[in-house]
Design an enzyme around this catalytic site. Structure first.
Site, mmCIF file in Angstrom:
data_model
loop_
_atom_site.group_PDB
_atom_site.id
_atom_site.type_symbol
_atom_site.label_atom_id
_atom_site.label_comp_id
_atom_site.label_asym_id
_atom_site.label_seq_id
_atom_site.Cartn_x
_atom_site.Cartn_y
_atom_site.Cartn_z
ATOM 1 N N ASP A 119 1.172 -1.002 -0.034
ATOM 2 C CA ASP A 119 0.026 -0.128 -0.365
ATOM 3 C C ASP A 119 0.275 1.090 -0.253
ATOM 4 O O ASP A 119 1.923 1.234 0.062
ATOM 5 C CB ASP A 119 -0.507 0.376 1.414
ATOM 6 N N HIS B 182 1.487 -8.837 -3.736
ATOM 7 C CA HIS B 182 0.584 -7.950 -3.107
ATOM 8 C C HIS B 182 1.199 -6.621 -2.995
ATOM 9 O O HIS B 182 1.720 -6.132 -1.891
ATOM 10 C CB HIS B 182 -0.417 -8.019 -1.907
ATOM 11 N N ASP C 134 0.270 -17.616 -4.250
ATOM 12 C CA ASP C 134 1.336 -16.178 -4.785
ATOM 13 C C ASP C 134 0.644 -16.045 -5.575
ATOM 14 O O ASP C 134 0.732 -16.735 -7.136
ATOM 15 C CB ASP C 134 2.420 -17.138 -5.781
ATOM 16 N N GLU D 92 2.089 -10.147 0.491
ATOM 17 C CA GLU D 92 2.537 -8.436 0.626
ATOM 18 C C GLU D 92 3.773 -8.462 0.733
ATOM 19 O O GLU D 92 4.164 -9.803 0.921
ATOM 20 C CB GLU D 92 1.093 -7.282 1.748
HETATM 21 O O1 9MR Z 1 -4.006 -3.624 0.055
HETATM 22 C C1 9MR Z 1 -3.865 -3.607 1.685
HETATM 23 C C2 9MR Z 1 -2.909 -3.899 2.513
HETATM 24 O O2 9MR Z 1 -1.623 -3.234 2.114
HETATM 25 C C3 9MR Z 1 -3.061 -4.033 3.498
HETATM 26 O O3 9MR Z 1 -2.281 -4.991 4.009
HETATM 27 C C4 9MR Z 1 -4.136 -5.089 3.689
HETATM 28 C C5 9MR Z 1 -4.861 -5.529 5.224
HETATM 29 O O4 9MR Z 1 -5.145 -3.933 5.641
HETATM 30 O O5 9MR Z 1 -5.424 -4.446 2.809
HETATM 31 C C6 9MR Z 1 -5.469 -4.681 1.986
HETATM 32 O O6 9MR Z 1 -5.937 -3.971 1.185
HETATM 33 C C7 9MR Z 1 -7.670 -4.367 0.998
HETATM 34 C C8 9MR Z 1 -8.736 -3.740 1.812
HETATM 35 O O7 9MR Z 1 -8.199 -4.015 3.489
HETATM 36 C C9 9MR Z 1 -10.011 -4.289 1.474
HETATM 37 N N1 9MR Z 1 -9.885 -4.538 -0.032
HETATM 38 C C10 9MR Z 1 -9.480 -4.366 -0.596
HETATM 39 C C11 9MR Z 1 -7.832 -4.121 -0.682
HETATM 40 C C12 9MR Z 1 -6.868 -4.413 -1.676
HETATM 41 O O8 9MR Z 1 -7.163 -5.659 -1.328
HETATM 42 O O1 9MR Z 2 2.511 -6.665 9.407
HETATM 43 C C1 9MR Z 2 1.229 -6.019 9.514
HETATM 44 C C2 9MR Z 2 1.102 -7.945 10.376
HETATM 45 O O2 9MR Z 2 1.386 -8.429 12.167
HETATM 46 C C3 9MR Z 2 -0.499 -7.719 10.843
HETATM 47 O O3 9MR Z 2 -1.519 -8.340 11.184
HETATM 48 C C4 9MR Z 2 -1.616 -7.114 10.075
HETATM 49 C C5 9MR Z 2 -2.982 -6.711 10.655
HETATM 50 O O4 9MR Z 2 -3.192 -5.879 10.619
HETATM 51 O O5 9MR Z 2 -0.838 -5.528 9.046
HETATM 52 C C6 9MR Z 2 0.370 -5.874 8.755
HETATM 53 O O6 9MR Z 2 0.545 -4.821 8.351
HETATM 54 C C7 9MR Z 2 0.356 -4.017 7.724
HETATM 55 C C8 9MR Z 2 -0.673 -3.087 7.368
HETATM 56 O O7 9MR Z 2 -1.662 -2.864 8.275
HETATM 57 C C9 9MR Z 2 -0.720 -1.890 6.384
HETATM 58 N N1 9MR Z 2 0.249 -1.750 5.482
HETATM 59 C C10 9MR Z 2 1.127 -3.284 4.937
HETATM 60 C C11 9MR Z 2 1.333 -4.189 6.077
HETATM 61 C C12 9MR Z 2 2.125 -5.273 5.669
HETATM 62 O O8 9MR Z 2 0.610 -6.140 5.442
#
Ligand code: 9MR
Ligand code: 9MR
Length: 648
Positions: free
Chosen positions: A175, A486, A533, A542
């Site tokens: 993100d 991701h 994957d 991600e």
């Molecule tokens: O892209 C987002 C990712 O960086 C975060 O780790 C993840 C969990 O918070 O959420 C992803 O965003 C998703 C969102 O939570 C729900 N709608 C779809 C988004 C893209 O997959």
């Molecule tokens: O790395 C984080 C993981 O420990 C948490 O369980 C998760 C849900 O809160 O979020 C991960 O961090 C994400 C962050 O919230 C948004 N940017 C992407 C991060 C990696 O997925």
């Protein structure tokens, strides 16, 4: 009756029907380092490595197989460290070619070191990536962040419509958010990589716009994020929690998302993180840019004062915000870490006094991660024995060996030679694995005992292919590569291969994204195979700065140590500059905000020789009140209130 004697021939006969499988580091082994691979279904067969001319450089019989729970199968660990000639070799089992080329070279891990550090360049916000440095991944500038709004959660009056300039920094992950808590540990890990391996990184080129200036490239890259972090400090010293849009952007290139960005929240987690990182930066940048280094020290001091004055300012995610929360970090662990760094650059005893307030909690270690930074203070204190008092150094070492020796114990009869257990396969497991490697490297720095370095090499091998998916988790490296992380730019740029040098989060037995993926990829799978994957899988695929940083630390340290034959000399380690810093008030003011894992029961950790508390009495803080804890010589503990009444 000897059961084994009867079983083994029977098993061998059965094995002959199946081809053996090999799992190995697909990138390379450093010539003078440990070299191991895993064979499945190969017990008793002959294994050989041959060079390009077909000459056998290594041969052996494949040893007994042992379990490794996360893989759900047994493996035979084959050690070919005796191969000490650089080259590319083929693996043969009973004369049949198997596995992937085995690459042995003096700088086998240099490519992944550079690649995993270059990732941070690709994550730069507020700048275009030039083809000269980014190749086909060149892109337009996104997120100038020069007109950022204040969210009400910052405490600012939003009706004033003020804006803030906070450009630069690295995107957190797949993100486009920028989060201080996660930036803190990531930036710090990279600063430590530099600090501990200066000779190696002073000359390592990353081919970034700053290459060729007087500052090492690694420090130039880190500076990009420090400049942003600096802009996240409010006038009163408090630090904003994050800078993001209110909701996640779509899967588009950075320049395509122009939704308003906000600074959101202002709390102790971000503020303590900031203080710790800025304090270390004040040391490391002082030979290169004294003005900047001074400003880092001042910013750290100011942040600490704010955090002590606002101990109850814990970040809570506002209801209109859906980007990453990074909530529930263990605040006292960040507090201790920051105080350790501040003491190191100032020598002001008030900072260590603050740490001692938490002494009773520093007996049970938790692996470092964005939510717990206890080990970071341990790394700093243990590697600065001429700066900190002996008792503090001993405590810090005890924490490191509490973890490191546990990992070593897990390697006994471990068929894959990997110090990871089923419980380690959660969101970001590859980052956690790399962080375990960082603990092991510290154990090595402290003892110079090769077993710790070797265990760290095992973790690097795991990430680079010695795993039951036969996959290298670093994009762009290895034979079988991650192709669909991701990661917004990789998904949106129209280029088939993802941006290189990114570490995928890794297998996650909880598959927290099953609804987004419409499939539970963890179902009926052993933990180390719970991975998908696919771009849908933000919980296993991600990428993130806090996973790449410890991976870069791991491979960078291994490469630097093996190549130079030198280990960080801690005997004389100290800050390169001393700053006069104030530390008022001295002690934490709100014990009720202390974490429950730090309660008095944590002292039971049996592995630790924490002599001062073996027997005797001391005061502790629990549930908001001060208690007397008495420890009998046999270790049993009793608690009294201050009027002498026995509790529980
Ligand atoms: O892209 C987002 C990712 O960086 C975060 O780790 C993840 C969990 O918070 O959420 C992803 O965003 C998703 C969102 O939570 C729900 N709608 C779809 C988004 C893209 O997959
Ligand atoms: O790395 C984080 C993981 O420990 C948490 O369980 C998760 C849900 O809160 O979020 C991960 O961090 C994400 C962050 O919230 C948004 N940017 C992407 C991060 C990696 O997925």
């Amino acid at each position: 009756m000897n059961f084994k004697k009867i079983l083994i021939p029977a098993l061998c006969a059965a094995n002959a029907l199946f081809a053996a499988t090999v799992y190995q580091n697909q990138v390379g082994f450093v010539t003078n380092g440990l070299k191991q691979l895993v064979v499945i279904d190969g017990v008793g067969k002959a294994i050989a490595l041959k060079d390009a001319e077909g000459k056998v450089v290594f041969s052996n019989t494949i040893p007994e197989a042992q379990p490794w729970e996360p893989a759900g199968k047994n493996g035979s660990l084959v050690d070919f460290s005796e191969v000490k000639t650089a080259g590319t070799y083929k693996i043969f089992i009973d004369d049949e070619e198997v596995g992937h080329p085995v690459i042995v070279s003096d700088n086998a891990l240099e490519g992944v070191t550079k690649g995993s550090l270059k990732f941070f360049y690709f994550q730069r916000a507020s700048t275009a990536l030039d083809e000269k440095y980014a190749g086909v991944y060149a892109r337009a500038a996104g997120h100038p962040d020069t007109s950022v709004k204040y969210h009400a959660s910052t405490g600012h009056d939003v009706s004033l419509n003020e804006t803030l300039k906070a450009p630069k920094g690295w995107y957190d992950a797949g993100d486009y958010g920028k989060y201080i808590v996660n930036s803190g540990i990531s930036t710090y890990t990279l600063l430590q990589l530099y600090q501990q391996n200066k000779a190696y990184f002073d000359t390592l080129s990353l081919n970034i716009p700053e290459s060729g200036d007087k500052v090492p490239d690694l420090l130039d890259e880190i500076r990009w994020n420090l400049d942003w972090m600096m802009a996240m400090q409010d006038k009163d010293g408090g630090v904003f929690h994050k800078l993001t849009t209110r909701q996640f952007a779509g899967m588009v290139m950075p320049e395509k998302t122009t939704t308003q960005r906000y600074v959101i929240g202002k709390g102790v987690e971000a503020t303590w993180n900031f203080a710790a990182v800025m304090a270390l930066a004040a040391d490391i940048y002082s030979p290169f840019d004294k003005t900047f280094a001074d400003s880092c020290a001042k910013a750290a001091e100011k942040a600490r004062l704010w955090a002590y004055e606002n101990p109850t300012a814990i970040y809570e995610q506002p209801s209109d915000v859906g980007t990453g929360s990074y909530t529930n970090a263990v605040t006292w662990s960040i507090n201790i870490w920051a105080n350790a760094e501040l003491f190191r650059i100032s020598g002001n005893n008030a900072f260590v006094d603050s740490i001692h307030t938490y002494k009773y909690k520093r007996t049970k270690a938790t692996l470092q991660g964005w939510a717990n930074d206890l080990m970071l203070e341990a790394f700093t204190i243990a590697t600065n024995p001429s700066v900190f008092a002996k008792a503090d150094v001993d405590t810090a070492k005890a924490l490191i060996f509490y973890l490191a020796d546990d990992y070593m114990a897990s390697l006994e009869n471990n068929g894959f030679g990997i110090p990871l257990g089923t419980e380690d396969f959660y969101w970001g497991s590859n980052g956690a694995a790399a962080n375990k490697g960082m603990v092991l490297i510290h154990a090595y720095i402290l003892t110079k005992e090769e077993k710790y370095l070797n265990a760290a090499i095992g973790i690097a091998d795991y990430i680079l292919g010695r795993n039951p998916l036969d996959l290298s988790y670093l994009t762009g490296f290895g034979v079988n590569q991650v192709m669909h992380p991701h990661h917004r730019p990789s998904q949106a740029d129209g280029i088939e291969a993802p941006v290189p040098g990114m570490l995928a989060g890794g297998p996650n037995a909880s598959a927290n994204d099953a609804s987004a993926c419409k499939v539970n990829y963890a179902k009926d799978k052993p933990a180390a195979e719970a991975y998908y994957d696919n771009t849908c899988s933000y919980a296993s695929n991600e990428v993130a700065i806090n996973w790449n940083a410890p991976f870069a630390y791991l491979v960078g340290s291994i490469q630097a140590i093996l190549a130079t034959g030198k280990v960080y000399d801690i005997a004389t380690a100290k800050s390169s500059a001393t700053y006069e810093l104030t530390a008022v008030p001295k002690a934490p003011v709100d014990p009720s905000k202390q974490d429950s894992t730090g309660d008095a029961t944590a002292i039971g950790a049996s592995k630790i020789d924490f002599s001062p508390i073996k027997a005797g009495s001391r005061l502790i803080v629990k549930d908001n009140s001060v208690l007397l804890e008495r420890t009998a010589p046999d270790g049993t503990k009793k608690y009294f209130n201050l009027r002498g009444k026995k509790l529980r």
